[in-house]
Write an enzyme that holds these catalytic residues in place. Structure first.
Site, PDB file in Angstrom:
ATOM      1  N   HIS A   1       0.831  -1.035   0.028  1.00  0.00           N
ATOM      2  CA  HIS A   1       0.054  -0.029   0.003  1.00  0.00           C
ATOM      3  C   HIS A   1       0.909   1.213   0.023  1.00  0.00           C
ATOM      4  O   HIS A   1       1.968   1.066   0.114  1.00  0.00           O
ATOM      5  CB  HIS A   1      -0.772   0.122   1.226  1.00  0.00           C
TER       6      HIS A   1
ATOM      7  N   GLN B   1       1.495   0.036  12.332  1.00  0.00           N
ATOM      8  CA  GLN B   1       0.309   0.140  11.988  1.00  0.00           C
ATOM      9  C   GLN B   1      -0.657  -1.122  12.258  1.00  0.00           C
ATOM     10  O   GLN B   1      -1.710  -1.137  12.946  1.00  0.00           O
ATOM     11  CB  GLN B   1       0.119   0.483  10.694  1.00  0.00           C
TER      12      GLN B   1
ATOM     13  N   GLU C   1      -2.808  -6.844   7.331  1.00  0.00           N
ATOM     14  CA  GLU C   1      -1.529  -6.778   8.112  1.00  0.00           C
ATOM     15  C   GLU C   1      -1.357  -7.477   9.207  1.00  0.00           C
ATOM     16  O   GLU C   1      -2.548  -7.799   9.972  1.00  0.00           O
ATOM     17  CB  GLU C   1      -0.900  -5.390   8.338  1.00  0.00           C
TER      18      GLU C   1
END
Length: 202
Positions: A8, A20, A81
């Protein structure tokens, strides 16, 4: 069949070196601009389908790379993720990491055994399941597909593709934002064609 594996675009958390993981963080202006540039660079490459993580930063990247073309984008939770649990939002540095959790994750993955978040073993397991159930059955039906995901998640895919163990998790280094890796899949298995390529200066 060709498989394009893309990370991304950048987010504000990327710029601040904040972990993240499964946190749903949006692209920043730079991430949007470079995703658009990547879309233009891939405009003449035909894709049958795009598979994307449902997290905003990956799905929006997929939309921008599609660039208005009639290509379906399919979300799959297995492409999310890795979760860092209560470590999400924490500062980290790949090269100079004083936090034992992230130091082990980036520099000694073979010994990464978190007490919060997801294990590398589980990440590899779910991404392998995606390849076996979604990608490999389409080997004769599709010419080219795209997978838009995340730094660690994409490395987990590569572990299966390259037949690497956990200790080789970061082989080839962390993929740059909006870099793509090209893999070929045929009856003889996977073959790496190109790695970590972008349409802009890194």
């Amino acid at each position: 069949m060709e498989i394009y594996i893309i990370r991304h675009g950048k987010t504000y958390w990327n710029d601040k070196h904040l972990a993240q993981g499964s946190a749903d963080i949006e692209l920043n202006e730079d991430g949007i601009a470079l995703a658009q540039k990547t879309g233009k660079g891939l405009m003449d490459v035909d894709f049958d389908v795009i598979y994307a993580s449902p997290l905003k930063r990956a799905y929006k990247t997929a939309e921008l790379i599609r660039n208005g073309r009639d290509i379906p984008i399919i979300k799959d939770d297995r492409l999310k993720e890795i979760s860092f649990g209560d470590k999400e939002g924490s500062y980290y540095s790949v090269k100079e990491c004083n936090d034992e959790y992230f130091n082990t994750f980036f520099n000694d993955p073979a010994n990464f055994e978190p007490n919060t978040g997801e294990t590398i073993e589980n990440l590899i397991k779910r991404t392998k399941n995606f390849l076996k159930e979604v990608i490999e059955p389409c080997i004769k039906d599709r010419k080219r597909v795209m997978i838009v995901g995340h730094g660690a998640m994409n490395k987990a895919l590569m572990c299966t593709i390259m037949n690497h163990g956990k200790e080789q998790f970061w082989s080839g280094g962390l993929q740059h934002n909006l870099a793509f890796t090209i893999v070929e899949l045929d009856e003889n298995g996977y073959r790496l064609v190109e790695q970590n390529k972008t349409f802009f200066e890194k």
